[in-house]
Design an enzyme around this catalytic site. Structure first.
Site, PDB file in Angstrom:
ATOM      1  N   HIS A  60       0.826  -1.227   0.000  1.00 42.29           N
ATOM      2  CA  HIS A  60       0.000   0.000   0.000  1.00 42.29           C
ATOM      3  C   HIS A  60       0.852   1.266   0.000  1.00 42.29           C
ATOM      4  CE1 HIS A  60      -3.835  -2.191   1.648  1.00 42.29           C
ATOM      5  NE2 HIS A  60      -3.408  -2.658   0.502  1.00 42.29           N
TER       6      HIS A  60
ATOM      7  N   CYS B 293       8.553  17.924  -9.134  1.00 44.72           N
ATOM      8  CA  CYS B 293       9.534  16.920  -9.551  1.00 44.72           C
ATOM      9  C   CYS B 293      10.699  17.606 -10.260  1.00 44.72           C
ATOM     10  CB  CYS B 293       8.884  15.908 -10.485  1.00 44.72           C
ATOM     11  SG  CYS B 293      10.043  14.665 -11.078  1.00 44.72           S
TER      12      CYS B 293
ATOM     13  N   ASN C  49      -3.868 -12.744  15.382  1.00 43.82           N
ATOM     14  CA  ASN C  49      -4.613 -11.480  15.394  1.00 43.82           C
ATOM     15  C   ASN C  49      -5.284 -11.305  16.747  1.00 43.82           C
ATOM     16  OD1 ASN C  49      -5.248  -9.224  13.713  1.00 43.82           O
ATOM     17  ND2 ASN C  49      -7.374  -9.897  13.604  1.00 43.82           N
TER      18      ASN C  49
HETATM   19  N1  APR Z   1      -2.461  -7.132  17.962  1.00 44.78           N
HETATM   20  C1  APR Z   1      -2.961  -7.868  16.951  1.00 44.78           C
HETATM   21  N2  APR Z   1      -4.036  -7.499  16.237  1.00 44.78           N
HETATM   22  C2  APR Z   1      -4.609  -6.323  16.558  1.00 44.78           C
HETATM   23  C3  APR Z   1      -4.139  -5.485  17.591  1.00 44.78           C
HETATM   24  C4  APR Z   1      -2.997  -5.938  18.320  1.00 44.78           C
HETATM   25  N3  APR Z   1      -2.449  -5.235  19.336  1.00 44.78           N
HETATM   26  N4  APR Z   1      -4.932  -4.406  17.680  1.00 44.78           N
HETATM   27  C5  APR Z   1      -5.866  -4.551  16.724  1.00 44.78           C
HETATM   28  N5  APR Z   1      -5.683  -5.703  16.039  1.00 44.78           N
HETATM   29  C6  APR Z   1      -6.409  -6.263  14.892  1.00 44.78           C
HETATM   30  C7  APR Z   1      -7.881  -5.905  14.818  1.00 44.78           C
HETATM   31  O1  APR Z   1      -8.638  -6.846  15.548  1.00 44.78           O
HETATM   32  C8  APR Z   1      -8.148  -5.968  13.314  1.00 44.78           C
HETATM   33  O2  APR Z   1      -8.549  -7.277  12.931  1.00 44.78           O
HETATM   34  O3  APR Z   1      -5.826  -5.685  13.734  1.00 44.78           O
HETATM   35  C9  APR Z   1      -6.773  -5.648  12.687  1.00 44.78           C
HETATM   36  C10 APR Z   1      -6.686  -4.277  12.031  1.00 44.78           C
HETATM   37  O4  APR Z   1      -7.580  -4.213  10.967  1.00 44.78           O
HETATM   38  P1  APR Z   1      -7.662  -2.944  10.008  1.00 44.78           P
HETATM   39  O5  APR Z   1      -7.715  -1.697  10.808  1.00 44.78           O
HETATM   40  O6  APR Z   1      -8.788  -3.196   9.056  1.00 44.78           O
HETATM   41  O7  APR Z   1      -6.245  -2.935   9.291  1.00 44.78           O
HETATM   42  P2  APR Z   1      -5.776  -3.731   8.001  1.00 44.78           P
HETATM   43  O8  APR Z   1      -6.329  -5.092   7.950  1.00 44.78           O
HETATM   44  O9  APR Z   1      -4.301  -3.544   7.952  1.00 44.78           O
HETATM   45  O10 APR Z   1      -6.448  -2.855   6.868  1.00 44.78           O
HETATM   46  C11 APR Z   1      -6.077  -3.092   5.526  1.00 44.78           C
HETATM   47  O11 APR Z   1      -7.497  -1.370   4.770  1.00 44.78           O
HETATM   48  O12 APR Z   1      -8.394   0.650   5.353  1.00 44.78           O
HETATM   49  C12 APR Z   1      -7.484   0.008   4.524  1.00 44.78           C
HETATM   50  O13 APR Z   1      -5.572   0.879   3.502  1.00 44.78           O
HETATM   51  C13 APR Z   1      -6.070   0.513   4.761  1.00 44.78           C
HETATM   52  O14 APR Z   1      -4.024  -0.768   4.795  1.00 44.78           O
HETATM   53  C14 APR Z   1      -5.341  -0.695   5.277  1.00 44.78           C
HETATM   54  C15 APR Z   1      -6.186  -1.849   4.743  1.00 44.78           C
END
Ligand code: APR
Length: 236
Positions: free
Chosen positions: A109, A136, A203
Site C-alpha cells: 500500500h 519533480c 490477530n
Molecule cells: N495485535 C494484533 N491485532 C490487533 C491489535 C494488536 N495489538 N490491535 C488490533 N488488532 C487487529 C484488529 O482486531 C483488526 O482485525 O488488527 C486488525 C486491524 O484491521 P484494520 O484496521 O482493518 O487494518 P488492516 O487489515 O491492515 O487494513 C487493511 O485497509 O483501510 C485500509 O488501507 C487501509 O491498509 C489498510 C487496509
C-alpha cells in the site's frame, strides 16, 4: 529449520507502537471520511486535504511517540535466524519493520516516507510534509509530488513480487489484519491451493477470513508474535 516464509502484516501489528488501526473501535475510518481524504478522486479534486492527512500521519510516525514494538522485533529476529527466506508483505505504510531490522519488505500500500512525481512516477525518499509547491526535479515537467501511497481506487504495488512470494512459500502467516481488503484478503487462498503448505493467523480476534487458515492464535501481536517466532525457531 528451513523453508520459505511469507508474513502478511496489517495495522494491528503497529497498534502497540502508537499507530491507530483503520477499521473497528477507535479506527481511523470511524472519524475520517475515506472518500474525502484517501481516494484517488479526492487527490484530483482537493489535493491539499489528502496531502494534509498523510502529512499528519508521517509527522506522527517520525515523532518520538512511535517506535517498533516486540512483534516487529520478533519478525526481525526470525529473518536473522531462520535458515530459509523470510518475506514480509505489509499493508502498512509505516516503516516500523525496517526500523526493527527486516530487509525483505514489500509495501503493497506504499510508504509514508516516500513521495512520487504525478507525471513521471519517479519515487523520492521523503521525510517532511509534501507541499503543493514541491515539484519533480527529475522529469522536467515541474509536476507536483504526491504521497507514494495506494489511495482508494488505485491498484496495490509490487503485485508481481507478491505473487511470486506467495507461489513459493511453505508457511504463510497473517498478523494484525482484519483481512477485509483485497487482494490481501485472498493471499491465504493462493497458499492453501498448493500442497504441503501451512497457513497461520495471529490477530487480536478472528479476522474475516479466519476459518480458512490451518491454525489461528488470538491475542495482542506484541505478546503472541514473539512466542510464535520462538516456537518456529525451536522447530515447532
Ligand atoms: N495485535 C494484533 N491485532 C490487533 C491489535 C494488536 N495489538 N490491535 C488490533 N488488532 C487487529 C484488529 O482486531 C483488526 O482485525 O488488527 C486488525 C486491524 O484491521 P484494520 O484496521 O482493518 O487494518 P488492516 O487489515 O491492515 O487494513 C487493511 O485497509 O483501510 C485500509 O488501507 C487501509 O491498509 C489498510 C487496509
Amino acid at each position: 529449520m528451513s523453508g520459505s516464509i511469507v508474513i502478511l502484516t496489517g495495522a494491528g501489528i503497529s497498534k502497540a507502537s502508537g499507530l491507530e488501526t483503520f477499521s473497528g473501535d477507535g479506527g481511523i475510518w470511524n472519524t475520517h471520511e475515506v472518500d474525502k481524504i484517501a481516494s484517488a478522486e479526492a487527490l484530483a479534486k482537493n489535493p491539499t486535504q489528502v496531502l494534509s492527512f498523510y502529512d499528519d500521519m508521517r509527522r506522527k510516525l517520525l515523532s518520538d511517540e512511535v517506535s517498533p514494538n516486540a512483534a516487529h522485533y520478533a519478525l526481525a529476529r526470525l529473518e536473522a535466524e531462520w535458515a530459509g527466506q523470510v518475506i514480509i508483505i505489509t499493508q502498512n505504510i509505516d516503516n516500523l519493520h525496517e526500523r526493527a531490522g527486516n530487509t525483505h519488505v514489500i509495501h503493497s500500500h506504499g510508504e509514508l516516507t516516500k513521495a512520487r512525481c504525478t507525471s513521471c512516477g519517479h519515487v523520492f525518499s521523503w521525510w517532511r510534509d509534501i507541499d503543493t509547491n514541491d515539484l519533480c526535479g527529475v522529469c522536467g515537467e515541474d509536476a507536483p509530488l504526491r504521497p507514494h501511497i495506494v489511495l482508494f481506487g488505485e491498484s496495490p504495488l509490487e503485485l508481481g513480487k507478491t505473487e511470486d512470494a506467495l507461489g513459493h512459500c511453505d508457511l504463510f502467516v497473517s498478523i494484525g489484519s482484519s483481512l477485509t481488503v483485497h487482494p490481501a484478503a485472498g493471499f491465504v487462498d493462493a497458499v492453501n491451493s498448493r500442497d504441503n503448505t501451512r497457513t497461520v493467523e495471529l490477530n487480536q480476534e478472528p479476522s474475516a477470513r479466519s476459518e480458512v487458515f490451518d491454525e489461528g492464535y488470538f491475542g495482542a501481536a506484541e505478546e503472541i508474535v514473539p512466542i510464535f517466532v520462538s516456537g518456529l525457531l525451536a522447530g515447532a
